[in-house]
Scaffold this active site. Sequence first.
Site, PDB file in Angstrom:
ATOM      1  N   PRO A  92       0.821  -1.216   0.000  1.00 27.16           N
ATOM      2  CA  PRO A  92       0.000   0.000   0.000  1.00 27.16           C
ATOM      3  C   PRO A  92       0.855   1.266   0.000  1.00 27.16           C
ATOM      4  O   PRO A  92       0.364   2.343  -0.334  1.00 27.16           O
ATOM      5  CB  PRO A  92      -0.840  -0.116   1.275  1.00 27.16           C
ATOM      6  CG  PRO A  92      -0.184  -1.162   2.110  1.00 27.16           C
ATOM      7  CD  PRO A  92       0.598  -2.048   1.182  1.00 27.16           C
ATOM      8  N   GLU A 119       2.791  -6.625   8.354  1.00 24.41           N
ATOM      9  CA  GLU A 119       3.119  -5.204   8.107  1.00 24.41           C
ATOM     10  C   GLU A 119       4.112  -5.040   6.960  1.00 24.41           C
ATOM     11  O   GLU A 119       4.685  -3.969   6.782  1.00 24.41           O
ATOM     12  CB  GLU A 119       3.679  -4.561   9.386  1.00 24.41           C
ATOM     13  CG  GLU A 119       2.706  -4.555  10.557  1.00 24.41           C
ATOM     14  CD  GLU A 119       1.411  -3.799  10.262  1.00 24.41           C
ATOM     15  OE1 GLU A 119       1.497  -2.653   9.780  1.00 24.41           O
ATOM     16  OE2 GLU A 119       0.328  -4.366  10.509  1.00 24.41           O
ATOM     17  N   ARG A 161      -3.508  -9.282 -20.393  1.00 26.77           N
ATOM     18  CA  ARG A 161      -4.374  -8.940 -21.534  1.00 26.77           C
ATOM     19  C   ARG A 161      -3.663  -8.066 -22.558  1.00 26.77           C
ATOM     20  O   ARG A 161      -4.183  -7.870 -23.659  1.00 26.77           O
ATOM     21  CB  ARG A 161      -5.693  -8.314 -21.058  1.00 26.77           C
ATOM     22  CG  ARG A 161      -5.552  -7.029 -20.317  1.00 26.77           C
ATOM     23  CD  ARG A 161      -6.883  -6.593 -19.702  1.00 26.77           C
ATOM     24  NE  ARG A 161      -7.851  -6.100 -20.681  1.00 26.77           N
ATOM     25  CZ  ARG A 161      -7.758  -4.931 -21.309  1.00 26.77           C
ATOM     26  NH1 ARG A 161      -6.729  -4.131 -21.068  1.00 26.77           N
ATOM     27  NH2 ARG A 161      -8.676  -4.556 -22.177  1.00 26.77           N
ATOM     28  N   ASP A 176      -9.483   1.306 -24.644  1.00 24.73           N
ATOM     29  CA  ASP A 176      -9.661   1.199 -23.190  1.00 24.73           C
ATOM     30  C   ASP A 176      -9.540   2.573 -22.550  1.00 24.73           C
ATOM     31  O   ASP A 176      -8.724   3.377 -22.974  1.00 24.73           O
ATOM     32  CB  ASP A 176      -8.499   0.404 -22.540  1.00 24.73           C
ATOM     33  CG  ASP A 176      -8.581  -1.072 -22.790  1.00 24.73           C
ATOM     34  OD1 ASP A 176      -9.638  -1.550 -23.208  1.00 24.73           O
ATOM     35  OD2 ASP A 176      -7.554  -1.741 -22.556  1.00 24.73           O
TER      36      ASP A 176
HETATM   37 CL1  6GU Z   1      -0.421  -3.819  -3.239  1.00 22.31          CL
HETATM   38  N1  6GU Z   1      -1.144  -4.390  -0.762  1.00 22.31           N
HETATM   39  C1  6GU Z   1      -1.888  -4.186   0.331  1.00 22.31           C
HETATM   40  N2  6GU Z   1      -1.693  -4.947   1.398  1.00 22.31           N
HETATM   41  N3  6GU Z   1      -2.812  -3.238   0.414  1.00 22.31           N
HETATM   42  C2  6GU Z   1      -2.997  -2.490  -0.667  1.00 22.31           C
HETATM   43  C3  6GU Z   1      -2.263  -2.653  -1.841  1.00 22.31           C
HETATM   44  C4  6GU Z   1      -1.323  -3.622  -1.847  1.00 22.31           C
HETATM   45  N4  6GU Z   1      -2.663  -1.727  -2.729  1.00 22.31           N
HETATM   46  C5  6GU Z   1      -3.624  -1.040  -2.124  1.00 22.31           C
HETATM   47  N5  6GU Z   1      -3.818  -1.477  -0.888  1.00 22.31           N
END
Ligand code: 6GU
Length: 273
Positions: A92, A119, A161, A176
């Site tokens: 994230p 984590e 794709r 797209d």
């Molecule tokens: Cl790639 N991993 C996690 N754990 N949470 C996320 C993410 C990735 N992308 C958005 N939220």
Amino acid sequence: MRLDVVTIFPEYLEPLNVSLVGKARAAGTLDVHVHDLRAWAHDRHSTVDDTPYGGGPGMVMKTGPWGEALDQVLADGYEAGAGRPALVVPTPSGRPFTQALAVDLSRAPWLIFTPARYEGIDSRVTAEYATRLPVHEVSIGDYVLAGGEAAVLVVTEAVARLLPGVLGNAQSHADDSFAPGPMADLLEGPVYTKPPRWRGHGVPEVLLSGHHGKVARWRRDEALRRTAALRPDLIARADPAAFDRRDREMLSILGWQPGPDGRFGPSPDAVEE
Ligand code: 6GU
């Protein structure tokens, strides 16, 4: 293209056997290898995590199993003759995953994914492999998942794709949303198929007209309308050279006007639709 995924939940990657990605595998376009990280954890409990230095909640994935796993995956792939790999680290706190990055990754011969739980992974693992390989830390959106496996599925589908021969119709991704070209960075508008009336809802007359020029213009107007309503940020950052005279008319109707730098912004007196 070769894909390796190292995870503590190999069964989470089962969807890679389904639909477009599954077919690309069956056709030999994608050579997928899913590995259980715990195979490289050597204690009685197959431990892959530990408490964070500096304290705080949660657990951090240990260097040892990841280092051994990646060394083995790299050795096996090179042995099998795969080209230069890129490491894709879902997190994230990564760079937003975009269509441009999907296109970039689709040109690599070999992708290695390291989805983490807890984590995240001890930072020395990415630091180590970044000395040898291109490393992409990617996030699939501004929300938090329990692990990176779902992100691997997302990135893999977006990349697969784009591979030659995977989509039946090469034109399928030319228009797209977010693909390069005349509709770049606009959301696609509504689509319809038979029957021409359903529960009292008709189909826009122009789509039945057979007039290709008018259909193209209508689609463009609908794309502008939808983008202005749902993703005004895309209109605001678009290169104004991408907008023709009819686009500008439509944007004006939608309450947008060019500013001093030529880029479009909401007209001061515009009323939200
Ligand atoms: Cl790639 N991993 C996690 N754990 N949470 C996320 C993410 C990735 N992308 C958005 N939220």
